[in-house]
Write an enzyme that holds these catalytic residues in place. Structure first.
Site, PDB file in Angstrom:
ATOM      1  N   PHE A   1       0.910  -1.236   0.056  1.00  0.00           N
ATOM      2  CA  PHE A   1      -0.089  -0.043   0.023  1.00  0.00           C
ATOM      3  C   PHE A   1       0.834   1.214  -0.015  1.00  0.00           C
ATOM      4  O   PHE A   1       1.985   1.185   0.566  1.00  0.00           O
ATOM      5  CB  PHE A   1      -0.977  -0.062   1.165  1.00  0.00           C
ATOM      6  CG  PHE A   1      -2.024   0.956   1.139  1.00  0.00           C
ATOM      7  CD1 PHE A   1      -3.181   0.903   0.558  1.00  0.00           C
ATOM      8  CD2 PHE A   1      -1.763   2.163   1.973  1.00  0.00           C
ATOM      9  CE1 PHE A   1      -4.082   1.794   0.701  1.00  0.00           C
ATOM     10  CE2 PHE A   1      -2.846   3.184   1.948  1.00  0.00           C
ATOM     11  CZ  PHE A   1      -3.870   2.940   1.266  1.00  0.00           C
TER      12      PHE A   1
ATOM     13  N   ASP B   1       1.209  -5.052   8.937  1.00  0.00           N
ATOM     14  CA  ASP B   1       0.154  -3.908   8.571  1.00  0.00           C
ATOM     15  C   ASP B   1      -1.178  -4.982   8.310  1.00  0.00           C
ATOM     16  O   ASP B   1      -1.183  -5.644   7.541  1.00  0.00           O
ATOM     17  CB  ASP B   1       0.378  -3.146   7.384  1.00  0.00           C
ATOM     18  CG  ASP B   1      -0.705  -2.137   7.056  1.00  0.00           C
ATOM     19  OD1 ASP B   1      -1.633  -2.429   7.460  1.00  0.00           O
ATOM     20  OD2 ASP B   1      -0.387  -1.127   6.722  1.00  0.00           O
TER      21      ASP B   1
ATOM     22  N   TYR C   1     -11.376   1.612   9.597  1.00  0.00           N
ATOM     23  CA  TYR C   1     -12.725   1.996   8.901  1.00  0.00           C
ATOM     24  C   TYR C   1     -12.844   1.004   7.745  1.00  0.00           C
ATOM     25  O   TYR C   1     -13.910   1.306   6.950  1.00  0.00           O
ATOM     26  CB  TYR C   1     -12.294   3.341   8.483  1.00  0.00           C
ATOM     27  CG  TYR C   1     -11.213   3.729   7.734  1.00  0.00           C
ATOM     28  CD1 TYR C   1     -11.093   3.166   6.443  1.00  0.00           C
ATOM     29  CD2 TYR C   1     -10.100   4.367   8.254  1.00  0.00           C
ATOM     30  CE1 TYR C   1      -9.864   3.601   5.771  1.00  0.00           C
ATOM     31  CE2 TYR C   1      -9.002   4.577   7.587  1.00  0.00           C
ATOM     32  CZ  TYR C   1      -8.682   4.299   6.321  1.00  0.00           C
ATOM     33  OH  TYR C   1      -7.829   4.572   5.704  1.00  0.00           O
ATOM     34  N   LYS C   2     -12.289  -0.145   7.621  1.00  0.00           N
ATOM     35  CA  LYS C   2     -12.349  -0.981   6.760  1.00  0.00           C
ATOM     36  C   LYS C   2     -13.126  -2.424   7.475  1.00  0.00           C
ATOM     37  O   LYS C   2     -14.332  -1.911   7.553  1.00  0.00           O
ATOM     38  CB  LYS C   2     -11.056  -1.765   6.201  1.00  0.00           C
ATOM     39  CG  LYS C   2     -10.240  -0.569   5.564  1.00  0.00           C
ATOM     40  CD  LYS C   2      -9.124  -0.922   4.729  1.00  0.00           C
ATOM     41  CE  LYS C   2      -8.211   0.197   4.431  1.00  0.00           C
ATOM     42  NZ  LYS C   2      -7.162   0.323   4.315  1.00  0.00           N
TER      43      LYS C   2
ATOM     44  N   ARG D   1     -11.866  -4.911  -7.909  1.00  0.00           N
ATOM     45  CA  ARG D   1     -11.686  -5.475  -6.420  1.00  0.00           C
ATOM     46  C   ARG D   1     -12.885  -5.676  -5.815  1.00  0.00           C
ATOM     47  O   ARG D   1     -13.671  -4.732  -5.604  1.00  0.00           O
ATOM     48  CB  ARG D   1     -10.505  -4.440  -5.851  1.00  0.00           C
ATOM     49  CG  ARG D   1     -10.067  -5.168  -4.515  1.00  0.00           C
ATOM     50  CD  ARG D   1      -9.148  -4.225  -3.713  1.00  0.00           C
ATOM     51  NE  ARG D   1      -9.918  -3.193  -3.305  1.00  0.00           N
ATOM     52  CZ  ARG D   1      -9.346  -2.318  -2.455  1.00  0.00           C
ATOM     53  NH1 ARG D   1      -8.128  -2.629  -1.649  1.00  0.00           N
ATOM     54  NH2 ARG D   1     -10.118  -1.377  -1.635  1.00  0.00           N
TER      55      ARG D   1
HETATM   56  C1  LIG Z   1      -6.033   1.300   4.132  1.00  0.00           C
HETATM   57  C2  LIG Z   1      -4.568   1.120   4.375  1.00  0.00           C
HETATM   58  C3  LIG Z   1      -3.886   2.257   4.896  1.00  0.00           C
HETATM   59  C4  LIG Z   1      -4.583   3.536   5.169  1.00  0.00           C
HETATM   60  O1  LIG Z   1      -3.828   4.389   5.912  1.00  0.00           O
HETATM   61  P1  LIG Z   1      -4.494   5.751   6.563  1.00  0.00           P
HETATM   62  O2  LIG Z   1      -3.442   6.191   7.170  1.00  0.00           O
HETATM   63  O3  LIG Z   1      -5.388   5.304   7.628  1.00  0.00           O
HETATM   64  O4  LIG Z   1      -5.219   6.429   5.277  1.00  0.00           O
HETATM   65  C5  LIG Z   1      -2.695   1.903   5.039  1.00  0.00           C
HETATM   66  N1  LIG Z   1      -1.957   0.649   4.779  1.00  0.00           N
HETATM   67  C6  LIG Z   1      -2.880  -0.334   4.159  1.00  0.00           C
HETATM   68  C7  LIG Z   1      -2.176  -1.533   3.975  1.00  0.00           C
HETATM   69  C8  LIG Z   1      -4.163  -0.101   3.863  1.00  0.00           C
HETATM   70  O5  LIG Z   1      -4.926  -0.994   3.561  1.00  0.00           O
END
Ligand SMILES: *Cc1c(COP(=O)(O)O)cnc(C)c1O
Length: 394
Positions: free
Chosen positions: A111, A180, A205-206, A353
């Site tokens: 990510f 993560d 939030y996911k 996705r």
């Molecule tokens: C959604 C996600 C993030 C999001 O980071 P924010 O700082 O909350 O916007 C980070 N890493 C991964 C792997 C994600 O899927």
């Protein structure tokens, strides 16, 4: 198939929601809780609510609900910042725990924030950023590596790493490991303690449905807490914030990872949303998730043979809770599906996705999604010129 657990979700009628891995839906009960926090606790209670409504305990209260979902003792979790900021804090802390080691290892396909933050930390601390092969991350780990930072489930492909084996492999070289958990927390059992993870971060939030921008959690292994030092040394991580002392003195434990005032409204919404996991066995959650993704893959391949490449691994042990389909016009496919009430998302350059949240998605959702996908492809709806330019948020 009935939804798991007792909670209900305020999803709009007629929608099949397959994007809970980007933004979980509104859990019934959150609306009333937020209204109460705003009206009574904030509006009436004013500053008194820091004590009367125990706002200072919110991070710990939410941690008690998240702990069992990720295999952590709640005392080892802290909530308050975004995932990105949490990554920054834990990465700096990890590197400081391995003085003399000059390398941080991350995947090139991780990510974006994870890679960007690692690059920022490397720059700040004068380290080397080393990209690993996602097919074999341990090949990049040697005695120079301070930290291996990986995403448990890949946001693009849905491929899942073996947390335990990779952590052990990196530990054998003396490196620390950070996971993560953004795309696994709330969709399957995770066991940070069992895997002997040193640090972990995860989004709420996911699959945890905490609401847009709800604060992330971070985990610090209890074995490291006494030595771990994070870089954003704000008053809320102080041993005694209201002593207003001149010198920073971190509180014991994971609380030292706090920096500023907790986001009370966001934590309150998250706390109410997590009720949806009450009484839900994590093994059953995983069983459901695999049933949904298996069925989706099978239906796509039998109804739409050779139209899509299934990017997500077939092997259960290597699959998260999403299915990614490759198609040259994936953006148009996703937009045409949304127009038909099936909400998934697009990831650059060619991935459609679909996230399956076992708390509320059912096999009926899967069947309807594939029916609509068939209709989109049959009518060439994905080629609509309206989809030639992309929205800001895809
Ligand atoms: C959604 C996600 C993030 C999001 O980071 P924010 O700082 O909350 O916007 C980070 N890493 C991964 C792997 C994600 O899927």
């Amino acid at each position: 198939m009935r939804p798991l657990g007792e909670a209900s979700f305020d999803l709009p009628a007629g929608i099949v929601y397959l994007d809970g891995n980007s933004l979980g839906p509104l859990v019934s009960g959150v609306r009333a809780r937020l209204d109460d926090v705003v009206t009574r606790e904030w509006g009436d209670g004013l500053i008194r609510s820091w004590n009367d409504a125990r706002w200072m305990e919110l991070s710990a209260r939410v941690a008690r609900r998240i702990g069992p979902l990720v295999g952590a003792d709640p005392a080892d979790l802290h909530l308050g910042d975004s995932t990105s900021v949490s990554l920054f804090k834990t990465m700096v802390a990890a590197v400081r725990l391995r003085p003399g080691r000059r390398v941080i290892v991350v995947e090139p396909t991780t990510f974006p924030s994870d890679g960007y933050i690692a690059a920022g930390v490397a720059d700040l601390m004068g380290l080397e950023l080393r990209w690993c092969d996602p097919a074999d991350p341990l090949a990049a780990v040697d005695e120079d590596v301070a930290l291996l930072s990986l995403t448990h489930v890949d946001f693009r492909t849905g491929a899942m790493f073996d947390m335990e084996a990779i952590t052990a492999g990196a530990h054998a070289h003396g490196a620390l490991v950070q996971w993560d958990l953004c795309h696994s927390t709330g969709a399957m059992p995770v066991d940070v303690r069992g895997a002997d993870a040193d640090f972990a971060v995860g989004c709420t939030y996911k699959y945890l449905n905490g609401g847009p921008g709800s604060p992330a959690f971070l985990y610090v292994s209890p074995a490291l807490q006494a030595q771990a030092r994070q870089p954003i040394t704000g008053w809320m991580g102080h041993r005694n914030p209201f002593a207003m002392a001149r010198d920073y003195e971190p509180v014991d434990g994971v609380g030292s990872f706090a920096s500023g005032t907790p986001p009370v409204l966001a934590l309150s919404a998250l706390e109410a949303a997590l009720v949806a996991f009450d009484g839900v066995p994590m093994a059953e959650l995983r069983r459901r998730s695999l049933e949904l993704t298996d069925l989706f893959i099978e239906l796509v391949e039998t109804r739409l043979p050779d139209v899509f490449g299934v990017v997500t691994p077939r092997e259960h042990l290597r699959r998260g809770s999403q299915v990614s389909l490759r198609h040259p016009q994936a953006y148009g496919v996703v937009q045409a599906l949304i127009a038909r009430g099936v909400i998934g998302d697009f990831r650059d350059p060619d991935i459609a996705r679909f996230g399956f949240a076992p708390l509320y998605n059912t096999t009926a959702d899967v069947r309807r999604a594939v029916e609509q996908l068939e209709a989109v492809m049959a009518g060439d709806e994905h080629g609509d010129p309206a989809y030639a330019t992309r929205n800001l948020v895809t």
